[in-house]
Design an enzyme around this catalytic site. Structure first.
Site, PDB file in Angstrom:
ATOM      1  N   GLU A 194     -18.007 -28.643 -42.895  1.00 25.74           N
ATOM      2  CA  GLU A 194     -18.911 -29.511 -42.141  1.00 25.74           C
ATOM      3  C   GLU A 194     -18.146 -30.737 -41.654  1.00 25.74           C
ATOM      4  O   GLU A 194     -17.084 -31.071 -42.148  1.00 25.74           O
ATOM      5  CB  GLU A 194     -20.173 -29.887 -42.918  1.00 25.74           C
ATOM      6  CG  GLU A 194     -21.063 -28.698 -43.286  1.00 25.74           C
ATOM      7  CD  GLU A 194     -21.456 -27.797 -42.102  1.00 25.74           C
ATOM      8  OE1 GLU A 194     -21.379 -28.232 -40.935  1.00 25.74           O
ATOM      9  OE2 GLU A 194     -21.839 -26.643 -42.342  1.00 25.74           O
ATOM     10  N   ASP A 311     -13.130 -31.459  -7.586  1.00 24.88           N
ATOM     11  CA  ASP A 311     -13.219 -32.709  -8.345  1.00 24.88           C
ATOM     12  C   ASP A 311     -11.796 -33.111  -8.719  1.00 24.88           C
ATOM     13  O   ASP A 311     -11.140 -32.410  -9.491  1.00 24.88           O
ATOM     14  CB  ASP A 311     -14.080 -32.523  -9.596  1.00 24.88           C
ATOM     15  CG  ASP A 311     -14.269 -33.823 -10.361  1.00 24.88           C
ATOM     16  OD1 ASP A 311     -14.514 -34.856  -9.721  1.00 24.88           O
ATOM     17  OD2 ASP A 311     -14.180 -33.809 -11.604  1.00 24.88           O
ATOM     18  N   ASP A 464     -16.127 -31.695 -15.436  1.00 28.11           N
ATOM     19  CA  ASP A 464     -15.302 -31.502 -14.240  1.00 28.11           C
ATOM     20  C   ASP A 464     -15.806 -30.361 -13.356  1.00 28.11           C
ATOM     21  O   ASP A 464     -15.951 -30.520 -12.144  1.00 28.11           O
ATOM     22  CB  ASP A 464     -13.846 -31.241 -14.661  1.00 28.11           C
ATOM     23  CG  ASP A 464     -13.373 -32.259 -15.694  1.00 28.11           C
ATOM     24  OD1 ASP A 464     -13.197 -33.426 -15.317  1.00 28.11           O
ATOM     25  OD2 ASP A 464     -13.214 -31.889 -16.869  1.00 28.11           O
TER      26      ASP A 464
END
Length: 504
Positions: A194, A311, A464
């Protein structure tokens, strides 16, 4: 003829022998079962995703095994740690190996959770010391242990016999103790079960810097795009890998069981708890089930309009999206995607602009390209605008930056370029079945799952391909079919929108 006394004796002996044989069989079966319980490691046969995680350890030092709940991520972590402690690697093993006794640390969020999770899987049921040795560490390898004070049945450290003849040691720790508890001498490996706080994770890396040993993280990302998760998902390196296991990869569930498990979780938790995707809760920008927008790839008809969206990357990757537009039904398809960091290309001695342009040229020699306002920025080296640089490389860049369609008395180019307006249109298209994405575009879907808001604002990270797609959608009115583009003069192009299906 009546039975003789000898016949009765023989029959009695046969009954007694059968009883003895039965008891012996029971004892043999019990012994076989005991040996299995006390050598769980020998019975471990990983699923495909678990094996991928193990094998990656040969090449990558940092590994994130991201998975939903109860799918086998912690089990895989416990199995690998047991192998490193004992030196008992199975024939199928292709991952990292140690030929000497090792030193490691393992833990979870709290001492109690470490006891219930990591310790239980490695050693056995904490409350039943007779069962210690039924975890992933074989009983005949478990030499000894020391107990932790203040937490019932919690182990502080264990000593494990290694195949080389030496003894390995493993310390148990927890995140709530703070980073200082993770400070130790040089370690061969660290296992975080975790998600740890960033400073604790950093301490784990530090303790393995000398050995360059494995740093293992097994988790369900319930805290969203945290700093540790982003380290793997947004900034992969040659030494770091993110492996995701979904409920579809858990071979112990039937399709019916998978469906029931998925349905049992609140919708905003399903992706995290069944697929290992970072939980974004109500902050997701596109709270859409993937199956509603995903479709299999197909050949694009020649009469459909097409456009590219670009982009530009600076401190983030350059990305491109290829959109195909069925104007008759007004459905937009994302049919191809490209994403690459300039720094990755520079290492190869290539100009990023040249490399990016070369990568997307095969999408269509006359494909129109939409681009954002930062394409007007000048490159410090050449002094040329970015959009012009890509035009020089042969991309058919539209003559102006991407803007929304004009309204009212506005003229072309005055429609603005607001992000929220673009996101609203993308979401509307998704909700109405007018936005589809080819299912093999893994990188695109990765961004889609993680795109979210924080305190009401769009988090402009790991977006992006979505941004490139949005620019292409904003300029759909200039999309051209293959037949249209043959006679389209990009050099002297004027804005003549393709209006059919757009309602203008």
């Amino acid at each position: 003829m009546p039975s003789s006394k000898n016949d009765s004796t023989v029959s009695l002996k046969s009954d007694e022998q059968r009883k003895r044989d039965l008891i012996e069989k029971i004892l043999i079966l019990e012994e076989i079962e005991r040996r299995k319980r006390e050598n769980w490691l020998a019975q471990y046969h990983p699923y495909a995703k678990q094996k991928e995680f193990h094998t990656a350890g040969l090449r990558y030092r940092e590994r994130l095994f991201r998975a939903g709940n109860q799918l086998g991520k912690t089990l895989a972590g416990a199995a690998e740690v047991a192998m490193h402690l004992t030196g008992r690697y199975p024939d199928w093993w292709e991952g990292k190996r140690f030929d000497h006794a090792t030193r490691g640390m393992a833990g979870s969020e709290s001492a109690e959770l470490t006891r219930k999770g990591v310790q239980r899987l490695l050693v056995g049921t904490p409350e039943d010391r007779k069962a210690w040795g039924t975890g992933s560490i074989p009983k005949d390898c478990l030499v000894g242990w020391s107990m932790k004070s203040g937490v019932a049945d919690a182990i502080a450290s264990i000593t494990v016999k290694h195949m080389s003849g030496g003894n390995s040691t493993l310390q148990f720790a927890s995140y709530d103790q703070g980073r200082t508890k993770w400070q130790a001498d040089t370690l061969d490996f660290v296992w975080f079960d975790e998600e740890p706080p960033p400073d604790v994770y950093s301490e784990g890396i530090t303790r393995t810097n000398t050995s360059m040993g494995p740093v293992i993280l097994t988790m369900t990302p319930l805290f969203g795009m945290s700093e540790v998760v982003r380290r793997f998902m947004s900034d992969p390196t040659d030494d770091r890998i993110d492996i995701c296991m979904t409920i579809e990869d858990a071979e112990h569930y039937t399709p019916e069981e998978r469906a029931r498990i998925i349905a049992s979780y609140p919708e905003h938790e399903r992706d995290a708890r069944t697929k290992g995707y970072p939980s974004l809760g109500s902050g997701r920008i596109f709270p859409i089930t993937e199956s509603l927008i995903s479709c299999e790839a197909f050949k694009i008809p020649d009469h459909w309009a097409e456009i590219g969206g670009l982009d530009f990357g600076y401190d983030h990757p350059t990305a491109a999206a290829h959109l195909a537009w069925d104007r008759d039904s007004d459905i937009v398809y994302v049919v191809a995607a490209y994403k690459k960091k300039g720094s990755d290309i520079s290492i190869l001695g290539l100009s990023p602009t040249v490399a990016h342009a070369a990568a997307v040229k095969p999408w269509g020699k006359n494909l129109p390209w939409a681009w954002p306002h930062d394409g007007l920025q000048h490159d410090k080296g050449s002094g040329e605008e970015l959009a012009f640089q890509y035009r020089k490389q042969g991309l058919k860049m539209l003559p102006q930056k991407a803007t929304h369609p004009p309204h009212g008395d506005q003229i072309e180019g005055q429609g603005g370029n607001g992000v929220e307006a673009g996101l609203a249109e993308m979401l509307d298209r998704m909700q109405t079945g007018r936005w589809k994405v080819f299912s093999h575009l893994v990188d695109w879907f990765d961004e889609f799952r993680l795109y979210h808001r924080k305190e009401g604002k769009v988090v402009k990270e790991f977006d992006d391909l979505l941004s490139a797609s949005r620019y292409g959608m904003m300029m759909l009115r200039f999309a051209k079919s293959k037949r249209d583009s043959e006679s389209f003069d990009f050099e002297s192009a004027v804005f003549t929108p393709s209006v059919r299906g757009m309602g203008y």
